[in-house]
Design a protein around this motif. Structure first.
Motif, PDB file in Angstrom:
ATOM      1  N   ALA A 166       0.835  -1.209   0.000  1.00 15.75           N
ATOM      2  CA  ALA A 166       0.000   0.000   0.000  1.00 15.75           C
ATOM      3  C   ALA A 166       0.868   1.256   0.000  1.00 15.75           C
ATOM      4  O   ALA A 166       0.523   2.266  -0.631  1.00 15.75           O
ATOM      5  CB  ALA A 166      -0.923  -0.007   1.218  1.00 15.75           C
ATOM      6  N   TYR A 167       2.009   1.196   0.678  1.00 17.57           N
ATOM      7  CA  TYR A 167       2.910   2.340   0.739  1.00 17.57           C
ATOM      8  C   TYR A 167       3.631   2.529  -0.592  1.00 17.57           C
ATOM      9  O   TYR A 167       3.900   3.654  -1.012  1.00 17.57           O
ATOM     10  CB  TYR A 167       3.892   2.147   1.895  1.00 17.57           C
ATOM     11  N   ASP A 168       3.937   1.427  -1.250  1.00 16.83           N
ATOM     12  CA  ASP A 168       4.569   1.524  -2.567  1.00 16.83           C
ATOM     13  C   ASP A 168       3.633   2.156  -3.591  1.00 16.83           C
ATOM     14  O   ASP A 168       4.059   2.940  -4.448  1.00 16.83           O
ATOM     15  CB  ASP A 168       5.000   0.140  -3.049  1.00 16.83           C
ATOM     16  N   TYR A 169       2.345   1.822  -3.518  1.00 15.95           N
ATOM     17  CA  TYR A 169       1.377   2.461  -4.410  1.00 15.95           C
ATOM     18  C   TYR A 169       1.381   3.971  -4.190  1.00 15.95           C
ATOM     19  O   TYR A 169       1.341   4.753  -5.147  1.00 15.95           O
ATOM     20  CB  TYR A 169      -0.030   1.915  -4.144  1.00 15.95           C
ATOM     21  N   ALA A 188       2.559   7.017  -6.700  1.00 16.13           N
ATOM     22  CA  ALA A 188       1.673   8.128  -7.052  1.00 16.13           C
ATOM     23  C   ALA A 188       2.382   9.467  -6.905  1.00 16.13           C
ATOM     24  O   ALA A 188       2.226  10.367  -7.749  1.00 16.13           O
ATOM     25  CB  ALA A 188       0.422   8.096  -6.174  1.00 16.13           C
ATOM     26  N   VAL A 189       3.174   9.616  -5.845  1.00 17.90           N
ATOM     27  CA  VAL A 189       3.928  10.858  -5.654  1.00 17.90           C
ATOM     28  C   VAL A 189       4.960  11.028  -6.762  1.00 17.90           C
ATOM     29  O   VAL A 189       5.093  12.104  -7.361  1.00 17.90           O
ATOM     30  CB  VAL A 189       4.615  10.873  -4.275  1.00 17.90           C
ATOM     31  N   GLY A 190       5.683   9.960  -7.058  1.00 20.46           N
ATOM     32  CA  GLY A 190       6.674  10.034  -8.133  1.00 20.46           C
ATOM     33  C   GLY A 190       6.056  10.356  -9.473  1.00 20.46           C
ATOM     34  O   GLY A 190       6.617  11.141 -10.252  1.00 20.46           O
ATOM     35  N   GLN A 232       9.706  -0.486  -1.832  1.00 22.06           N
ATOM     36  CA  GLN A 232      10.209  -1.414  -0.828  1.00 22.06           C
ATOM     37  C   GLN A 232       9.860  -2.871  -1.105  1.00 22.06           C
ATOM     38  O   GLN A 232      10.649  -3.766  -0.805  1.00 22.06           O
ATOM     39  CB  GLN A 232       9.663  -1.022   0.545  1.00 22.06           C
ATOM     40  N   SER A 233       8.672  -3.143  -1.643  1.00 23.90           N
ATOM     41  CA  SER A 233       8.246  -4.530  -1.865  1.00 23.90           C
ATOM     42  C   SER A 233       9.131  -5.157  -2.939  1.00 23.90           C
ATOM     43  O   SER A 233       9.147  -4.667  -4.081  1.00 23.90           O
ATOM     44  CB  SER A 233       6.785  -4.584  -2.303  1.00 23.90           C
TER      45      SER A 233
END
Length: 488
Positions: free
Chosen positions: A137-140, A144-146, A166-167
């Motif tokens: 969820a954090y990678d998504y 999105a920010v990138g 990270q994943s």
């Protein structure tokens, strides 16, 4: 033969991986398998499952509440599922439901600086350590920010976030996705090292890391990453190096994806190797996978190899073989089950019933305005409709379902009108009492686009999920199914 791209594939993968993080014990896995078994059973099994799901709600574990919500949804008790989600939001104010609702605000923000600030505040409020260090969820959110920074042409920040994934199984996706967007903006030099990392990463998951969690997902991008890396080499006019890598992409899967053949042909034509380009593109045409670019490539190669005349006749001969082969393949997939009855309103408020169409061959196409693969299949479906425009006994119906917006009917009508699609669109709206889209549920659709071919007696003869990338192949498949359905 068919390359399918079900819309729910990535969502299912994500759900499965997140579940693996949240429920690591064998006991949890056994429980899920038990619920799945009861779900497939009879009414008594369903009643037993409901009892056990309600028991989960007496625990203090949000993961068990979400398991209950998931299985109530699969039992078609959508309102119960939604109620559990709402209750979980209050019961677990720092839990998964609240976290996922909060991250949506980050996705909705367009300004990259504001988006980044919201992301940092969100990750501070919901640190991964509180969620078993589950990172997807954090990678998504990072992605999105990138992406927002990339849209604003802030390349250093875009690269920073691309490299922050990270994943392990999702790093290639982060690198490759960012690289693709960089290439669209002409930043091939910045894209190239990202793609090289994505290629190497996917290769490891195909070979030495194939037993790791998510390995199959991580490895599936290998041919695509290679093809994009080759595009960077091509821009540098390093044609010999490009050939080495495109051959690896071609050898990585069977059948070869059209994008790989397109890139291969581009290199061959630049090197003046028209014979090889002609052979490879003819093979692509024989599969019905030409697009405007590869058709132009084949016409160029054909002119050099066989002269300028007779190109369209040559294409027609390849299509003839295609139709014969596809009909033989489709004959192996024919089924015979009664089609569930339905009565729906179209986007103009007119009532349409399947019963009124008995005696006709009916093609149902379940779709939604938010579904990219659904819309990608529409040029082929429009072409198939045109093939049968003078046949009153063939009827195409496009059933909009799983709506996500309040004005679903207006939006569906707007979409087909603006895109000049001559589709008869029916609306499978949510039942106010249950929250269920009844028609899509009655047809047991698991992902869209899903299409059905119903014969003149009201029986389903074919169902297929996803879409075929080549227009000629897609039209031939629909035509073959209609022909075979009419023979019964």
């Amino acid at each position: 033969m068919r390359k399918t791209f079900p819309i729910i594939l990535s969502a299912v993968l994500a759900a499965g991986i997140q579940t693996a993080h949240a429920q690591k014990t064998p006991a949890a896995d056994t429980l899920i398998k038990r619920y799945q078994g009861l779900l497939k059973g009879n009414d008594a099994d369903h009643a037993k499952l409901e009892t056990e799901l309600y028991a989960l709600l007496k625990t203090k574990e949000e993961a068990k509440w979400l398991t209950a919500s998931n299985f109530f949804y699969q039992l078609k008790k959508v309102n119960v599922s939604d109620s559990i989600q709402a209750a979980a939001e209050k019961r677990f104010p720092k839990g998964t439901v609240v976290r996922n609702k909060a991250v949506q605000l980050i996705y909705d923000e367009k300004d990259p600086v504001k988006k980044e600030a919201m992301y940092k505040a969100w990750i501070k409020q919901f640190p991964p350590k509180n969620f078993n260090n589950e990172q997807l969820a954090y990678d998504y959110a990072r992605n999105a920010v990138g992406s927002a920074y990339l849209e604003a042409d802030n390349i250093p920040k875009a690269l920073e976030y691309a490299n922050s994934i990270q994943s392990p199984f999702w790093k290639g996706q982060g690198w490759g996705g960012t690289a693709e967007r960089l290439m669209k903006k002409g930043h091939y030099a910045e894209a190239k090292p990202l793609l090289k990392k994505a290629v190497d990463d996917a290769w490891e998951f195909k070979t030495t890391r194939k037993d790791e969690m998510g390995a199959q997902f991580a490895a599936i991008g290998y041919p695509g990453y290679l093809s994009s890396y080759v595009a960077c080499l091509f821009e540098e006019k390093k044609y010999d190096s490009a050939l080495i890598y495109i051959k690896r992409a071609e050898a990585a899967e069977n059948p070869v994806r059209p994008a790989v053949t397109e890139m291969y042909a581009k290199i061959l034509l630049s090197k003046g190797d028209y014979d090889t380009a002609y052979a490879k593109l003819s093979g692509l045409a024989g599969r019905g996978m030409l697009n405007p670019v590869t058709k132009a490539q084949l016409q160029e190669a054909y002119g050099k190899v066989r002269g300028g005349n007779g190109f369209e006749t040559y294409l027609d001969s390849l299509r003839g073989h295609l139709n014969t082969n596809i009909e033989a393949e489709m004959a192996k997939q024919i089924i015979n089950v009664p089609a569930p009855a339905f009565t729906l309103k179209d986007v103009d408020g007119n009532t349409v019933s399947l019963a009124d169409l008995k005696g006709k061959t009916v093609i149902l196409d379940f779709w939604a305005t938010w579904c990219g693969p659904c819309k990608a299949s529409f040029p082929s479906m429009k072409k198939a409709m045109d093939k049968y425009k003078d046949d009153p006994n063939v009827k195409f119906l496009f059933i909009h379902t799983w709506e996500k917006e309040k004005d679903a009917t207006a939006n569906a009508k707007k979409y087909v009108t603006q895109n000049n699609l001559p589709f008869e669109v029916l609306m499978d709206l949510k039942d106010p009492a249950t929250g269920e889209n009844k028609v899509v549920s009655s047809y047991e659709v698991k992902g869209i686009p899903t299409k059905f071919v119903i014969d003149k007696n009201g029986n389903i003869r074919f169902r297929f999920t996803g879409f075929t990338a080549g227009e000629d192949a897609a039209v031939s498949e629909v035509a073959a199914m209609i022909t075979l359905a009419n023979k019964q």
